[in-house]
Motif scaffolding. Sequence first.
Motif, PDB file in Angstrom:
ATOM      1  N   ASN A  91      29.028  33.444  38.847  1.00  0.00           N
ATOM      2  CA  ASN A  91      28.783  32.264  37.920  1.00  0.00           C
ATOM      3  C   ASN A  91      27.419  31.642  38.592  1.00  0.00           C
ATOM      4  OD1 ASN A  91      29.411  30.986  40.296  1.00  0.00           O
ATOM      5  ND2 ASN A  91      31.295  30.069  39.402  1.00  0.00           N
ATOM      6  N   ASN A  92      26.886  30.470  38.289  1.00  0.00           N
ATOM      7  CA  ASN A  92      25.902  29.768  38.509  1.00  0.00           C
ATOM      8  C   ASN A  92      25.673  29.277  40.047  1.00  0.00           C
ATOM      9  OD1 ASN A  92      24.742  29.649  35.861  1.00  0.00           O
ATOM     10  ND2 ASN A  92      25.454  27.663  35.472  1.00  0.00           N
ATOM     11  N   LYS A  93      27.048  29.088  40.587  1.00  0.00           N
ATOM     12  CA  LYS A  93      27.159  28.724  41.925  1.00  0.00           C
ATOM     13  C   LYS A  93      27.250  30.053  42.889  1.00  0.00           C
ATOM     14  CE  LYS A  93      28.801  24.155  40.818  1.00  0.00           C
ATOM     15  NZ  LYS A  93      29.927  23.318  40.778  1.00  0.00           N
ATOM     16  N   GLY A  94      27.407  31.149  42.543  1.00  0.00           N
ATOM     17  CA  GLY A  94      27.491  32.367  43.248  1.00  0.00           C
ATOM     18  C   GLY A  94      28.686  33.101  42.540  1.00  0.00           C
ATOM     19  N   HIS A  95      30.099  32.907  42.882  1.00  0.00           N
ATOM     20  CA  HIS A  95      30.963  33.690  42.216  1.00  0.00           C
ATOM     21  C   HIS A  95      32.235  32.773  42.327  1.00  0.00           C
ATOM     22  CE1 HIS A  95      31.378  34.941  46.456  1.00  0.00           C
ATOM     23  NE2 HIS A  95      32.637  34.934  46.084  1.00  0.00           N
ATOM     24  N   THR A  96      33.277  33.121  41.291  1.00  0.00           N
ATOM     25  CA  THR A  96      34.532  32.650  41.318  1.00  0.00           C
ATOM     26  C   THR A  96      35.686  33.494  41.588  1.00  0.00           C
ATOM     27  OG1 THR A  96      33.757  31.022  39.485  1.00  0.00           O
ATOM     28  CG2 THR A  96      36.287  31.388  39.717  1.00  0.00           C
ATOM     29  N   LEU A  97      36.528  33.176  42.282  1.00  0.00           N
ATOM     30  CA  LEU A  97      37.483  34.295  42.497  1.00  0.00           C
ATOM     31  C   LEU A  97      38.959  33.964  41.714  1.00  0.00           C
ATOM     32  CD1 LEU A  97      37.558  33.836  46.605  1.00  0.00           C
ATOM     33  CD2 LEU A  97      36.432  35.701  45.270  1.00  0.00           C
ATOM     34  N   LEU A  98      39.182  35.210  40.958  1.00  0.00           N
ATOM     35  CA  LEU A  98      40.300  35.149  40.279  1.00  0.00           C
ATOM     36  C   LEU A  98      41.252  35.955  40.838  1.00  0.00           C
ATOM     37  CD1 LEU A  98      38.669  34.929  36.696  1.00  0.00           C
ATOM     38  CD2 LEU A  98      39.741  33.015  38.064  1.00  0.00           C
ATOM     39  N   PHE A  99      42.660  35.721  40.753  1.00  0.00           N
ATOM     40  CA  PHE A  99      43.582  36.543  41.159  1.00  0.00           C
ATOM     41  C   PHE A  99      44.591  36.961  40.058  1.00  0.00           C
ATOM     42  CE2 PHE A  99      41.812  33.830  44.380  1.00  0.00           C
ATOM     43  CZ  PHE A  99      41.859  34.745  45.412  1.00  0.00           C
ATOM     44  N   SER A 100      45.398  37.988  40.394  1.00  0.00           N
ATOM     45  CA  SER A 100      46.558  38.218  39.367  1.00  0.00           C
ATOM     46  C   SER A 100      47.816  38.164  40.394  1.00  0.00           C
ATOM     47  CB  SER A 100      46.586  39.746  38.992  1.00  0.00           C
ATOM     48  OG  SER A 100      47.601  40.264  38.362  1.00  0.00           O
ATOM     49  N   PHE A 101      48.882  37.541  39.943  1.00  0.00           N
ATOM     50  CA  PHE A 101      50.094  37.088  40.768  1.00  0.00           C
ATOM     51  C   PHE A 101      50.674  38.518  41.126  1.00  0.00           C
ATOM     52  CE2 PHE A 101      50.118  32.602  39.973  1.00  0.00           C
ATOM     53  CZ  PHE A 101      50.173  32.245  41.188  1.00  0.00           C
ATOM     54  N   LYS A 102      50.718  39.359  39.946  1.00  0.00           N
ATOM     55  CA  LYS A 102      51.440  40.823  40.346  1.00  0.00           C
ATOM     56  C   LYS A 102      50.755  41.432  41.405  1.00  0.00           C
ATOM     57  CE  LYS A 102      54.043  41.373  36.014  1.00  0.00           C
ATOM     58  NZ  LYS A 102      54.891  42.324  35.776  1.00  0.00           N
ATOM     59  N   LYS A 103      49.333  41.320  41.225  1.00  0.00           N
ATOM     60  CA  LYS A 103      48.788  42.012  42.372  1.00  0.00           C
ATOM     61  C   LYS A 103      48.899  41.449  43.603  1.00  0.00           C
ATOM     62  CE  LYS A 103      45.723  45.427  43.381  1.00  0.00           C
ATOM     63  NZ  LYS A 103      46.262  46.728  43.953  1.00  0.00           N
ATOM     64  N   LEU A 104      49.040  39.997  43.746  1.00  0.00           N
ATOM     65  CA  LEU A 104      48.943  39.483  44.980  1.00  0.00           C
ATOM     66  C   LEU A 104      50.057  39.654  45.617  1.00  0.00           C
ATOM     67  CD1 LEU A 104      47.730  35.842  44.090  1.00  0.00           C
ATOM     68  CD2 LEU A 104      46.691  37.336  45.598  1.00  0.00           C
ATOM     69  N   GLU A 105      51.142  39.784  45.079  1.00  0.00           N
ATOM     70  CA  GLU A 105      52.508  39.874  45.785  1.00  0.00           C
ATOM     71  C   GLU A 105      52.512  41.364  46.118  1.00  0.00           C
ATOM     72  OE1 GLU A 105      55.563  39.238  42.751  1.00  0.00           O
ATOM     73  OE2 GLU A 105      55.075  37.034  42.849  1.00  0.00           O
ATOM     74  N   SER A 106      52.042  42.251  45.505  1.00  0.00           N
ATOM     75  CA  SER A 106      52.086  43.653  46.348  1.00  0.00           C
ATOM     76  C   SER A 106      51.072  43.808  47.148  1.00  0.00           C
ATOM     77  CB  SER A 106      51.956  44.904  45.014  1.00  0.00           C
ATOM     78  OG  SER A 106      50.488  44.764  44.453  1.00  0.00           O
ATOM     79  N   ASP A 107      49.969  43.254  47.128  1.00  0.00           N
ATOM     80  CA  ASP A 107      48.907  43.316  48.373  1.00  0.00           C
ATOM     81  C   ASP A 107      49.540  42.688  49.461  1.00  0.00           C
ATOM     82  OD1 ASP A 107      46.886  44.388  46.872  1.00  0.00           O
ATOM     83  OD2 ASP A 107      46.011  42.559  46.298  1.00  0.00           O
ATOM     84  N   LEU A 108      50.285  41.634  49.265  1.00  0.00           N
ATOM     85  CA  LEU A 108      50.814  40.869  50.722  1.00  0.00           C
ATOM     86  C   LEU A 108      51.917  41.704  51.242  1.00  0.00           C
ATOM     87  CD1 LEU A 108      50.805  36.988  49.664  1.00  0.00           C
ATOM     88  CD2 LEU A 108      49.305  38.175  51.451  1.00  0.00           C
ATOM     89  N   GLU A 109      52.769  42.372  50.321  1.00  0.00           N
ATOM     90  CA  GLU A 109      53.525  43.200  51.046  1.00  0.00           C
ATOM     91  C   GLU A 109      53.219  44.131  51.817  1.00  0.00           C
ATOM     92  OE1 GLU A 109      56.454  44.546  47.944  1.00  0.00           O
ATOM     93  OE2 GLU A 109      57.208  42.547  47.124  1.00  0.00           O
ATOM     94  N   GLU A 110      51.963  45.032  51.199  1.00  0.00           N
ATOM     95  CA  GLU A 110      51.603  46.065  51.816  1.00  0.00           C
ATOM     96  C   GLU A 110      50.774  45.650  53.233  1.00  0.00           C
ATOM     97  OE1 GLU A 110      48.631  47.909  49.250  1.00  0.00           O
ATOM     98  OE2 GLU A 110      50.402  48.307  47.603  1.00  0.00           O
ATOM     99  N   TYR A 111      50.259  44.507  53.035  1.00  0.00           N
ATOM    100  CA  TYR A 111      49.548  43.953  54.353  1.00  0.00           C
ATOM    101  C   TYR A 111      50.695  43.792  55.291  1.00  0.00           C
ATOM    102  CZ  TYR A 111      46.505  40.955  57.136  1.00  0.00           C
ATOM    103  OH  TYR A 111      45.711  40.267  58.009  1.00  0.00           O
TER     104      TYR A 111
END
Length: 116
Positions: A91-111
């Motif tokens: 975006n104009n200020k750099g970038h925006t971070l967007l997340f998928s809740f399903k992916k978040l939960e699996s990422d945190l479990e793996e981490y």
Amino acid sequence: FRAVIAQTYRREADSFAEDSSANEEPASIAACGIASLREELAAFRKELQEIKDIQSPLVGIEQVAQYFGKSPDTIRRWVNDRAISCYKIPNNKGHTLLFSFKKLESDLEEYQQEKF
């Protein structure tokens, strides 16, 4: 989805009309048509569920921070540590971070499994 079912129903009705001229029992023809429609409906439902699983809604960093009870800085640190994945949208200020809740939960479990 409804259009596909209606089209399938019309196709089955046309097929039924063509087959009714044969010497088959009308009840068995109807049963075959209904069974065929049920199979197609089950296949459509399965495909729709797969699409829903893939396309979970994307949320911003504030919603993720609120969900986990953490600050946005902590969420950014998790992204930088590659504990969680996100989509970086320019975006104009750099970038925006967007997340998928399903992916978040699996990422945190793996981490957590890797860390402990």
